[in-house]
Write a protein that holds these residues in place. Structure first.
Motif, PDB file in Angstrom:
ATOM      1  N   ASP A 183       2.265  -0.910  -1.786  1.00  0.00           N
ATOM      2  CA  ASP A 183       1.437   0.065  -1.102  1.00  0.00           C
ATOM      3  C   ASP A 183       1.687   0.052   0.402  1.00  0.00           C
ATOM      4  O   ASP A 183       2.083  -0.965   0.973  1.00  0.00           O
ATOM      5  CB  ASP A 183      -0.044  -0.238  -1.346  1.00  0.00           C
ATOM      6  CG  ASP A 183      -0.468   0.090  -2.766  1.00  0.00           C
ATOM      7  OD1 ASP A 183      -1.601  -0.239  -3.140  1.00  0.00           O
ATOM      8  OD2 ASP A 183       0.345   0.685  -3.517  1.00  0.00           O
TER       9      ASP A 183
ATOM     10  N   THR B   9       3.858  -2.709  -7.991  1.00  0.00           N
ATOM     11  CA  THR B   9       3.568  -1.661  -7.017  1.00  0.00           C
ATOM     12  C   THR B   9       3.642  -2.218  -5.592  1.00  0.00           C
ATOM     13  O   THR B   9       3.379  -3.393  -5.361  1.00  0.00           O
ATOM     14  CB  THR B   9       2.176  -1.054  -7.236  1.00  0.00           C
ATOM     15  OG1 THR B   9       1.194  -2.093  -7.166  1.00  0.00           O
ATOM     16  CG2 THR B   9       2.089  -0.359  -8.585  1.00  0.00           C
TER      17      THR B   9
ATOM     18  N   SER C 209       1.647   4.699  -2.427  1.00  0.00           N
ATOM     19  CA  SER C 209       1.970   3.706  -3.432  1.00  0.00           C
ATOM     20  C   SER C 209       3.371   3.954  -3.960  1.00  0.00           C
ATOM     21  O   SER C 209       3.802   5.098  -4.093  1.00  0.00           O
ATOM     22  CB  SER C 209       0.959   3.745  -4.581  1.00  0.00           C
ATOM     23  OG  SER C 209       1.176   2.686  -5.475  1.00  0.00           O
TER      24      SER C 209
ATOM     25  N   ARG D 282      -3.221   6.115   1.760  1.00  0.00           N
ATOM     26  CA  ARG D 282      -2.561   4.977   1.136  1.00  0.00           C
ATOM     27  C   ARG D 282      -1.463   5.498   0.229  1.00  0.00           C
ATOM     28  O   ARG D 282      -1.725   6.237  -0.730  1.00  0.00           O
ATOM     29  CB  ARG D 282      -3.537   4.130   0.329  1.00  0.00           C
ATOM     30  CG  ARG D 282      -2.884   2.867  -0.230  1.00  0.00           C
ATOM     31  CD  ARG D 282      -3.885   1.984  -0.946  1.00  0.00           C
ATOM     32  NE  ARG D 282      -4.306   2.574  -2.200  1.00  0.00           N
ATOM     33  CZ  ARG D 282      -5.199   2.013  -3.016  1.00  0.00           C
ATOM     34  NH1 ARG D 282      -5.755   0.863  -2.681  1.00  0.00           N
ATOM     35  NH2 ARG D 282      -5.526   2.594  -4.137  1.00  0.00           N
TER      36      ARG D 282
ATOM     37  N   ARG E  11       1.923  -5.720  -1.749  1.00  0.00           N
ATOM     38  CA  ARG E  11       2.519  -5.529  -3.076  1.00  0.00           C
ATOM     39  C   ARG E  11       1.716  -6.295  -4.114  1.00  0.00           C
ATOM     40  O   ARG E  11       1.064  -7.295  -3.810  1.00  0.00           O
ATOM     41  CB  ARG E  11       3.983  -5.967  -3.091  1.00  0.00           C
ATOM     42  CG  ARG E  11       4.239  -7.451  -3.002  1.00  0.00           C
ATOM     43  CD  ARG E  11       5.746  -7.731  -2.856  1.00  0.00           C
ATOM     44  NE  ARG E  11       6.495  -7.319  -4.032  1.00  0.00           N
ATOM     45  CZ  ARG E  11       7.832  -7.163  -4.040  1.00  0.00           C
ATOM     46  NH1 ARG E  11       8.520  -7.365  -2.928  1.00  0.00           N
ATOM     47  NH2 ARG E  11       8.457  -6.810  -5.150  1.00  0.00           N
TER      48      ARG E  11
ATOM     49  N   GLU F 291       7.264   7.199  -5.571  1.00  0.00           N
ATOM     50  CA  GLU F 291       6.213   7.181  -4.562  1.00  0.00           C
ATOM     51  C   GLU F 291       5.112   8.185  -4.912  1.00  0.00           C
ATOM     52  O   GLU F 291       5.365   9.201  -5.556  1.00  0.00           O
ATOM     53  CB  GLU F 291       6.762   7.537  -3.176  1.00  0.00           C
ATOM     54  CG  GLU F 291       7.853   6.627  -2.660  1.00  0.00           C
ATOM     55  CD  GLU F 291       9.231   7.160  -2.955  1.00  0.00           C
ATOM     56  OE1 GLU F 291      10.186   6.809  -2.229  1.00  0.00           O
ATOM     57  OE2 GLU F 291       9.377   7.947  -3.917  1.00  0.00           O
TER      58      GLU F 291
ATOM     59  N   ARG G 186      -0.691   1.190   3.516  1.00  0.00           N
ATOM     60  CA  ARG G 186      -1.952   1.707   4.029  1.00  0.00           C
ATOM     61  C   ARG G 186      -1.733   2.166   5.459  1.00  0.00           C
ATOM     62  O   ARG G 186      -1.241   1.409   6.296  1.00  0.00           O
ATOM     63  CB  ARG G 186      -3.031   0.628   3.993  1.00  0.00           C
ATOM     64  CG  ARG G 186      -4.377   1.039   4.566  1.00  0.00           C
ATOM     65  CD  ARG G 186      -5.084   2.063   3.703  1.00  0.00           C
ATOM     66  NE  ARG G 186      -6.413   2.416   4.227  1.00  0.00           N
ATOM     67  CZ  ARG G 186      -7.229   3.284   3.657  1.00  0.00           C
ATOM     68  NH1 ARG G 186      -6.869   3.900   2.547  1.00  0.00           N
ATOM     69  NH2 ARG G 186      -8.402   3.525   4.205  1.00  0.00           N
TER      70      ARG G 186
END
Length: 123
Positions: free
Chosen positions: A80, A78, A21, A19, A72, A6, A82
């Motif tokens: 994410d 990845t 990730s 955000r 994703r 992360e 938000r």
């Protein structure tokens, strides 16, 4: 094996955005549903959001829906998260997890975890 890392945490003022990730690696990682969880000091790890392996289906904790968005990118491996309109009660360590099952909101149903990223919201 799936490895998760992360990033994106930090200190933000109330009302702000972040955000997060989660970078995933390992064989067939794109077949896993992914989830975000968080753990505040002295509290249990709690479910935040999940996304299925295609990215077509998402699910949120009821209290967070509308402020948080999970997405994703399977080409980049990845996932994410938000986070908007952050509140002091959003302060926690945020973890991403991977599971072959859908839909799962329990910690015990996730097979792999990252090390977490700290989010601190100042009021």
């Amino acid at each position: 094996q799936v490895q998760l890392v992360e990033s994106g945490g930090g200190l933000v003022q109330a009302g702000g955005s972040l955000r997060l990730s989660c970078a995933a690696s390992g064989r067939t990682v794109s077949r896993y549903a992914m989830g975000w969880f968080r753990q505040a000091p002295g509290k249990e790890r709690e479910f935040v959001a999940a996304i299925d392996y295609t990215g077509d289906m998402t699910y949120y904790s009821g209290s967070l829906k509308g402020r948080f968005t999970i997405s994703r990118d399977n080409a980049k491996n990845t996932v994410d998260l938000r986070m908007n309109s952050l509140k002091s009660e959003d302060t926690a360590v945020y973890y991403c997890g991977a599971t072959l099952l859908w839909l799962r909101v329990g910690v015990n149903h996730y097979d792999y975890w990252g090390q977490g990223t700290q989010v601190t919201v100042s009021s």
